[in-house]
Design an enzyme around this catalytic site. Structure first.
Site, PDB file in Angstrom:
ATOM      1  N   ASP A 111     -34.154 -47.781 131.369  1.00 19.39           N
ATOM      2  CA  ASP A 111     -35.302 -47.878 132.264  1.00 19.39           C
ATOM      3  C   ASP A 111     -35.649 -49.351 132.471  1.00 19.39           C
ATOM      4  O   ASP A 111     -35.091 -50.233 131.831  1.00 19.39           O
ATOM      5  CB  ASP A 111     -36.493 -47.077 131.739  1.00 19.39           C
ATOM      6  CG  ASP A 111     -37.016 -47.598 130.410  1.00 19.39           C
ATOM      7  OD1 ASP A 111     -36.624 -48.700 129.991  1.00 19.39           O
ATOM      8  OD2 ASP A 111     -37.812 -46.898 129.774  1.00 19.39           O
ATOM      9  N   SER A 112     -36.558 -49.608 133.369  1.00 13.11           N
ATOM     10  CA  SER A 112     -36.798 -50.981 133.831  1.00 13.11           C
ATOM     11  C   SER A 112     -37.928 -51.691 133.110  1.00 13.11           C
ATOM     12  O   SER A 112     -38.091 -52.904 133.239  1.00 13.11           O
ATOM     13  CB  SER A 112     -37.145 -50.951 135.322  1.00 13.11           C
ATOM     14  OG  SER A 112     -38.377 -50.265 135.514  1.00 13.11           O
TER      15      SER A 112
ATOM     16  N   ASP B 203     -40.573 -50.857 138.934  1.00 19.03           N
ATOM     17  CA  ASP B 203     -41.554 -50.242 139.829  1.00 19.03           C
ATOM     18  C   ASP B 203     -42.901 -50.188 139.132  1.00 19.03           C
ATOM     19  O   ASP B 203     -43.024 -50.509 137.950  1.00 19.03           O
ATOM     20  CB  ASP B 203     -41.114 -48.830 140.217  1.00 19.03           C
ATOM     21  CG  ASP B 203     -41.155 -47.877 139.020  1.00 19.03           C
ATOM     22  OD1 ASP B 203     -40.853 -48.323 137.896  1.00 19.03           O
ATOM     23  OD2 ASP B 203     -41.488 -46.694 139.206  1.00 19.03           O
TER      24      ASP B 203
ATOM     25  N   ASP C  87     -34.951 -37.028 131.298  1.00 12.30           N
ATOM     26  CA  ASP C  87     -35.060 -37.652 129.982  1.00 12.30           C
ATOM     27  C   ASP C  87     -36.454 -37.417 129.445  1.00 12.30           C
ATOM     28  O   ASP C  87     -37.409 -37.233 130.210  1.00 12.30           O
ATOM     29  CB  ASP C  87     -34.804 -39.160 130.065  1.00 12.30           C
ATOM     30  CG  ASP C  87     -36.036 -39.911 130.553  1.00 12.30           C
ATOM     31  OD1 ASP C  87     -36.808 -40.409 129.715  1.00 12.30           O
ATOM     32  OD2 ASP C  87     -36.257 -39.979 131.783  1.00 12.30           O
TER      33      ASP C  87
ATOM     34  N   CYS D 102     -29.050 -20.338 118.162  1.00 22.28           N
ATOM     35  CA  CYS D 102     -28.659 -21.746 118.280  1.00 22.28           C
ATOM     36  C   CYS D 102     -27.390 -22.019 117.480  1.00 22.28           C
ATOM     37  O   CYS D 102     -27.210 -21.497 116.371  1.00 22.28           O
ATOM     38  CB  CYS D 102     -29.796 -22.641 117.792  1.00 22.28           C
ATOM     39  SG  CYS D 102     -29.437 -24.412 117.936  1.00 22.28           S
TER      40      CYS D 102
ATOM     41  N   CYS E 293     -26.466 -25.256 116.645  1.00 19.34           N
ATOM     42  CA  CYS E 293     -26.535 -26.630 116.143  1.00 19.34           C
ATOM     43  C   CYS E 293     -26.227 -26.683 114.647  1.00 19.34           C
ATOM     44  O   CYS E 293     -26.239 -25.665 113.943  1.00 19.34           O
ATOM     45  CB  CYS E 293     -27.914 -27.244 116.425  1.00 19.34           C
ATOM     46  SG  CYS E 293     -29.211 -26.752 115.264  1.00 19.34           S
TER      47      CYS E 293
ATOM     48  N   CYS F  90     -29.051 -25.203 112.386  1.00 23.69           N
ATOM     49  CA  CYS F  90     -29.137 -23.740 112.343  1.00 23.69           C
ATOM     50  C   CYS F  90     -27.927 -23.107 111.669  1.00 23.69           C
ATOM     51  O   CYS F  90     -28.023 -21.998 111.137  1.00 23.69           O
ATOM     52  CB  CYS F  90     -29.307 -23.188 113.762  1.00 23.69           C
ATOM     53  SG  CYS F  90     -30.935 -23.552 114.465  1.00 23.69           S
TER      54      CYS F  90
ATOM     55  N   HIS G 288     -31.687 -30.429 115.946  1.00 20.23           N
ATOM     56  CA  HIS G 288     -31.839 -29.098 116.542  1.00 20.23           C
ATOM     57  C   HIS G 288     -32.464 -29.184 117.928  1.00 20.23           C
ATOM     58  O   HIS G 288     -31.968 -28.568 118.887  1.00 20.23           O
ATOM     59  CB  HIS G 288     -32.698 -28.203 115.648  1.00 20.23           C
ATOM     60  CG  HIS G 288     -33.171 -26.973 116.352  1.00 20.23           C
ATOM     61  ND1 HIS G 288     -32.379 -25.853 116.539  1.00 20.23           N
ATOM     62  CD2 HIS G 288     -34.355 -26.698 116.973  1.00 20.23           C
ATOM     63  CE1 HIS G 288     -33.050 -24.946 117.234  1.00 20.23           C
ATOM     64  NE2 HIS G 288     -34.255 -25.430 117.497  1.00 20.23           N
TER      65      HIS G 288
END
Length: 377
Positions: free
Chosen positions: A93-94, A147, A267, A305, A307, A310, A336
């Site tokens: 990001d800026s 911005d 994001d 799940c 992951c 889990c 997770h």
């Protein structure tokens, strides 16, 4: 073009689309959730854990990396990819969001923004040119134009002036960009809740010409209905052959709503932030592992799940870690939650491919109980 978007399929049901984005550090499918690595790290997680969770692109924060450890040190290390040992795409990001989030510490002028450092109080001045210089030094695949992210609510006159400044800054960012053959640059469409300002900003940014376009200034406190209306009105104005990015969104319901309206990437710090407070995203909604009810629960966080957490640990063990203030609890829950959102986008891509997006959305809303409780995590 350094960033290439390939449209694979448009939904027959809505504006959702299936695609892929090619960058200098690899290609990834869309829709895609990007985990946030503010300080050149997705909090508590290693590269290998992120890759195992399905992460194909992550986000770094230009403002924070500028202030610590410094963009020149990272450039000296060979760029952000080498510095943090992440070989896949990175978006930075800026610093523009800090114009919003550090509102009590800053002063906006035509040249740029004067900050008080969020910790030391040191006076800093960030301009569009410096933002691009920082991101060029970091070497991210995708950079964001500097911005102003305005607050909600804001008057029409305030936003009109803000949009014009954002457009002027966008021109300066493109002019300052020194690595157009190796780094992409996205413009950010602002305009608050006002359709004509959003349309004006989109037209001007498209005329300037960017590798992709973000919809900014949402998820800053506005009602869900306004966010969805702005997306419905704005995404059709953006080029179909360029990526579309909604900044700062990471809850399941909001991701589904945004995909439905034509957004490709997202994001948010949400999955790791709530993990540090003991909250898990599950296929049955929010789960707070500290709760007494899980003291003797020797089942996984989420049976649906796949992951690492889990597959190997139980609610009772995770509750113990948080009660004992052991850092492993933060790591396991972060892993997770990140996997949960990335898996959600995998399910979304499959649904778009199979023309069953609304069936998936209905299923997930029913699982989370969002019809009865619109608070989405």
């Amino acid at each position: 073009m350094v960033i290439e978007y390939r449209l694979i399929k448009e939904s027959n049901e809505c504006m959702a689309r299936l695609g892929e984005i090619k960058t200098p550090h690899g290609t990834f499918p869309t829709p895609m959730f990007m985990a946030v690595g503010t300080q050149a790290t997705v909090k508590t997680l290693t590269r290998e854990e992120l890759e195992d969770a399905g992460a194909r692109i992550i986000l770094g924060n230009a403002y924070h990396l500028w202030t610590q450890p410094g963009h020149l040190l990272i450039k000296e290390a060979g760029g952000l990819h080498k510095f943090m040992n992440w070989p896949r795409p990175i978006l930075t990001d800026s610093g523009g969001f800090q114009v919003f989030s550090l509102a009590q510490l800053r002063d906006i002028g035509e040249d740029g923004v004067t900050f008080r450092h969020h910790k030391s109080g040191e006076k800093l001045h960030l301009t569009p040119e410096l933002s691009i210089e920082i991101q060029n030094a970091l070497g991210s695949d995708i950079m964001m134009a500097f911005d102003e992210c305005p607050p909600y609510p804001a008057s029409y006159d305030y936003l009109k002036n803000s949009v014009e400044r954002t457009i002027r800054w966008a021109r300066r960012c493109k002019k300052a960009h020194r690595n157009p053959d190796s780094q992409g640059l996205f413009g950010i469409v602002q305009g608050g809740e006002y359709r004509d300002l959003r349309a004006h900003c989109a037209r001007e940014l498209i005329n300037i010409g960017f590798d992709g376009y973000a919809v900014g200034g949402l998820s800053v406190g506005e009602p869900k209905e306004i966010q969805n209306r702005v997306l419905e009105e704005t995404t059709p104005l953006l080029p179909k052959d360029k990526p579309r990015y909604l900044m700062g969104v990471g809850s399941p319901g909001m991701i589904l709503d945004a995909v439905e309206r034509g957004i490709d990437i997202f994001d948010c710090v949400l999955p790791t932030r709530i993990a540090r407070h003991g909250t898990a995203m599950t296929s049955r909604g929010r789960l707070i592992v500290r709760n007494k009810e899980f003291e003797h629960d020797h089942t996984p966080l989420d049976p649906a799940c796949d992951c690492y957490t889990c597959r190997h640990y139980t609610k009772a063990y995770l509750r113990h870690l948080f009660k004992a203030r052991e850092m492993l609890g933060h790591r396991l829950l972060s892993l997770h939650n990140v996997r949960f959102l990335i898996k959600l986008t995998e399910r979304i891509r499959a649904a778009i491919a199979g023309d069953s997006f609304y069936r998936l959305k209905e299923e997930i809303y029913r699982e989370y109980g969002l019809y009865e409780n619109e608070k989405d995590f």
